[in-house]
Design a protein around this motif. Structure first.
Motif, PDB file in Angstrom:
ATOM      1  N   SER A 527     -48.972  93.931 103.814  1.00 46.88           N
ATOM      2  CA  SER A 527     -49.853  92.824 104.849  1.00 46.88           C
ATOM      3  C   SER A 527     -48.542  91.963 105.525  1.00 46.88           C
ATOM      4  O   SER A 527     -47.690  91.549 104.867  1.00 46.88           O
ATOM      5  N   PHE A 528     -49.098  91.767 106.942  1.00 48.35           N
ATOM      6  CA  PHE A 528     -48.492  90.793 107.630  1.00 48.35           C
ATOM      7  C   PHE A 528     -48.757  89.283 107.196  1.00 48.35           C
ATOM      8  O   PHE A 528     -49.369  88.534 107.752  1.00 48.35           O
ATOM      9  N   ASN A 529     -47.689  88.905 105.928  1.00 47.44           N
ATOM     10  CA  ASN A 529     -47.610  87.508 105.751  1.00 47.44           C
ATOM     11  C   ASN A 529     -46.648  87.258 104.597  1.00 47.44           C
ATOM     12  O   ASN A 529     -46.013  88.363 104.240  1.00 47.44           O
ATOM     13  N   ILE A 530     -46.283  86.224 104.473  1.00 44.45           N
ATOM     14  CA  ILE A 530     -44.984  85.896 103.338  1.00 44.45           C
ATOM     15  C   ILE A 530     -46.210  85.647 102.078  1.00 44.45           C
ATOM     16  O   ILE A 530     -47.259  85.340 102.184  1.00 44.45           O
ATOM     17  N   HIS A 531     -45.805  86.352 100.987  1.00 48.21           N
ATOM     18  CA  HIS A 531     -46.357  86.463  99.710  1.00 48.21           C
ATOM     19  C   HIS A 531     -46.920  84.962  99.457  1.00 48.21           C
ATOM     20  O   HIS A 531     -46.238  84.026  99.383  1.00 48.21           O
ATOM     21  N   GLY A 532     -48.255  84.905  99.139  1.00 47.43           N
ATOM     22  CA  GLY A 532     -48.861  83.629  98.738  1.00 47.43           C
ATOM     23  C   GLY A 532     -49.560  83.088  99.873  1.00 47.43           C
ATOM     24  O   GLY A 532     -50.246  82.187  99.716  1.00 47.43           O
ATOM     25  N   GLN A 540     -50.180  83.241 117.148  1.00 50.58           N
ATOM     26  CA  GLN A 540     -49.406  81.900 116.903  1.00 50.58           C
ATOM     27  C   GLN A 540     -48.972  82.175 115.303  1.00 50.58           C
ATOM     28  O   GLN A 540     -47.798  81.908 115.199  1.00 50.58           O
ATOM     29  N   ASP A 541     -49.835  82.743 114.646  1.00 50.66           N
ATOM     30  CA  ASP A 541     -49.330  82.748 113.104  1.00 50.66           C
ATOM     31  C   ASP A 541     -48.479  84.069 112.996  1.00 50.66           C
ATOM     32  O   ASP A 541     -47.416  83.822 112.219  1.00 50.66           O
ATOM     33  N   ALA A 542     -48.601  85.011 113.918  1.00 49.77           N
ATOM     34  CA  ALA A 542     -47.516  86.052 113.729  1.00 49.77           C
ATOM     35  C   ALA A 542     -46.264  85.638 114.330  1.00 49.77           C
ATOM     36  O   ALA A 542     -45.109  85.849 113.733  1.00 49.77           O
ATOM     37  N   ILE A 543     -46.246  84.965 115.415  1.00 50.27           N
ATOM     38  CA  ILE A 543     -44.681  84.495 115.829  1.00 50.27           C
ATOM     39  C   ILE A 543     -44.341  83.478 114.800  1.00 50.27           C
ATOM     40  O   ILE A 543     -42.899  83.578 114.511  1.00 50.27           O
ATOM     41  N   ALA A 544     -45.072  82.634 114.280  1.00 53.27           N
ATOM     42  CA  ALA A 544     -44.354  81.600 113.219  1.00 53.27           C
ATOM     43  C   ALA A 544     -43.891  82.396 112.147  1.00 53.27           C
ATOM     44  O   ALA A 544     -42.817  82.069 111.605  1.00 53.27           O
ATOM     45  N   THR A 545     -44.316  83.607 111.544  1.00 50.85           N
ATOM     46  CA  THR A 545     -44.119  84.297 110.636  1.00 50.85           C
ATOM     47  C   THR A 545     -42.672  84.963 111.066  1.00 50.85           C
ATOM     48  O   THR A 545     -41.762  85.039 110.224  1.00 50.85           O
TER      49      THR A 545
END
Ligand SMILES: [Fe+2]
Length: 566
Positions: A527-532, A540-545
């Motif tokens: 999944s496209f996220n940092i764990h947790g 914007q969330d994608a760019i920040a990650t």
């Protein structure tokens, strides 16, 4: 006609139906950026209205699930729920007495279901929230918790006849139910009391091994495979639950069980304790499903409830000879009950009992203008329109890079299914380590999962039965594919595959481009996220990650994006 479903508890969310179709479903965590958000789903409701292009006043029917005593109390005193949320997620400092008190409060309430007055009080609070958002003339329907789970599975499974089984921690006084679905009619046949919850048992185990209950149960499942195996007769937890026909009995109440488990855990390494817990869970589930199939003579099963997030237990159930066809509702936990509740009300009002459901891309979508606006705001990123992004991404993956892959509508449920995914080679331990440590920032023993072309699934996995497009089940990888799948199998060579067909043409084409280079259409998909953190929702969330993880390559809709600071 619109029907809105709202859920204002663990993994809050909203779903919108229109004329017998699901048009939008999403969860509040994606907007507030707090994993498994508990607050009233204001943002999810607004996102649903925005997607449909309607106003609150266009909706006259709203469904919401769960009116048990504990839930009603937290509706009236939301501060209670917020403290528990923060404490459970370890966002507050450790205070052992507070922790003990919270657990005893929680476990003390497990057997209390819906008391007189709970329905009415819950309706007042939910109505107040809706009115503050601009809803005016609407009828509010309360739906039972396990009915919401069951309806979600039953009306999307596609079977004419099925056994519908729900299992979770608890809700409205129950931890499980067994129903039959025949000719569109769902009839509850058996119920399992919350006092006998094996879901609560697994939550307790998660907490006792030092992890976050209601969130880290998957880690317990993964850790269990690092234990040496025990026979069930040697399992110190074996007597805690007994299956009698289609019901389950717990030896202890929840509070006494917590103390018992703490004493057992004290005496052994964590992975052995996890192994015993997982083994007990699998035994109980397999026996229950076997007994239910025998009793009702129906071999097609549709499953929902948080317990069926356990893909290893699901695998054991699938392997039963008595199971003909199976289906696990993709949003099996409480995040899925806003949709289930809305469907139940649609059934009661309009008789709708079957929904087209060949994909779970039910969330927000951003067009290329919105994406480009977000990209322009950051001068450290370079980007270009990429007409051949599937081949480009396949090339990067083949060259041992990982890529962020963001396309179209956001997935509904806990799994990334190729629209908000991080992708890498399926056969590289190096890239797996890199992703675990630097990008996802999670425990080393958690396995990654593969996405694979549907047409390649039976070449890569043993005993494929059904089309697992929602990543809900574990399978054993074929022995001769171990090298090809080394970054997407667990220590026991099982994988949790996402099988891909025509429901996601972009992703199918990417896998086809990978196949041209490596003979099989398979990639690591996480999944496209940092764990947790919740999965990314907006560009914007994608760019920040991307910036936070110093990632170099990203595909944002039609654009290829490169991070100069990677
Ligand atoms: Fe539930």
């Amino acid at each position: 006609m619109y029907i809105l479903g709202v859920w204002d508890g663990h993994d809050a969310g909203a779903a919108l139906l229109q004329d017998g179709k699901i048009i939008f479903a999403s969860n509040e965590e994606r907007y507030t950026r707090r994993k498994l958000e508990i607050k009233f789903p204001v943002n999810s409701v607004n996102a649903a209205l925005r997607y449909a292009g309607i106003k609150p006043t266009d909706i006259d029917t709203v469904a919401f699930p769960t009116t048990e005593f504990a839930k009603t109390m937290t509706r009236v005193f939301p501060y209670q729920m917020e403290v528990y949320y923060k404490f459970r997620r370890r966002k507050l400092p450790l205070r052992p007495r507070l922790e003990w008190w919270m657990h005893m409060m929680k476990y003390g309430q497990t057997g209390i279901g819906v008391l007189p007055g709970c329905d009415g009080i819950s309706k007042i609070v939910v109505s107040k929230h809706l009115r503050s958002m601009g809803f005016k003339q609407f009828k509010l329907h309360a739906v039972d918790h396990h009915t919401s789970h069951a309806t979600g599975a039953a009306f999307t499974c596609g079977f004419d006849k099925a056994l519908v089984i729900t299992m979770d921690g608890l809700g409205d006084g129950l931890c499980g139910s067994i129903s039959t679905l025949e000719n569109g009619k769902l009839t509850r046949r058996s119920r399992i009391r919350a006092r006998d919850s094996i879901g609560i048992f697994y939550e307790q185990v998660t907490n006792i091994v030092g992890m976050r209950e209601l969130e880290d149960e998957g880690k317990v499942m993964a850790m269990a495979d690092y234990s040496f195996p025990f026979k069930f007769e040697e399992n110190k937890l074996r007597d805690l639950y007994a299956v009698n026909g289609t019901s389950i009995r717990a030896k202890y109440g929840a509070a006494a069980q917590y103390n018992f488990l703490s004493r057992i855990a004290w005496t052994m390494p964590r992975e052995q304790f996890a192994y015993m817990a997982q083994q007990l869970l699998e035994n109980v589930l397999v026996q229950l499903v076997q007994n239910a199939i025998t009793e009702y003579g129906i071999g097609n099963i549709a499953l929902s409830g948080g317990l069926f997030a356990n893909v290893k237990a699901n695998m054991k159930v699938r392997e039963l000879d008595a199971v003909k066809e199976w289906y696990v509702f993709p949003h099996m936990g409480d995040g899925g009950i806003a949709l289930g509740a809305a469907m139940q009300v649609d059934y009661e009002l309009n008789g709708t009992h079957s929904y087209p459901f060949d994909n779970a891309y039910l969330g927000d979508e951003f067009d290329d203008n919105a994406v480009e606006t977000a990209l322009k705001a950051d001068p450290t990123l370079s980007y270009e329109s990429d007409s051949d992004r599937m081949s480009h991404a396949a090339e990067l993956i083949n060259d041992d890079n990982y890529v962020f892959w963001y396309q179209g509508r956001m997935e509904y449920g806990p799994r990334a299914l190729g629209d908000r995914s991080i992708l890498a080679k399926s056969g590289s331990d190096d890239v797996k380590e890199k992703l675990n440590i630097y990008v996802k920032q999670r425990e080393w023993y958690q396995p990654f999962a593969p996405s694979m072309l549907r047409s390649d699934a039976d070449k890569l996995l043993e005993s494929v039965k059904g089309y697992d497009r929602f990543m809900t089940m574990a399978y054993k990888a074929k022995d001769d594919k171990k090298a090809l799948m080394q970054s997407v199998v667990h220590i026991d060579l099982t994988a949790r595959p996402h099988m891909v067909g025509d429901e996601n043409p972009n992703y199918r084409d990417l896998l086809t481009a990978v196949k041209k280079r490596t003979k099989y259409g398979i990639v690591l998909n996480t999944s496209f996220n940092i764990h947790g953190q919740p999965i990314v929702m907006s560009p914007q969330d994608a760019i920040a990650t991307m910036k936070k993880t110093k990632t170099k390559h990203m595909f944002l809709n039609d654009f290829y994006v490169e991070n100069k600071e990677a």
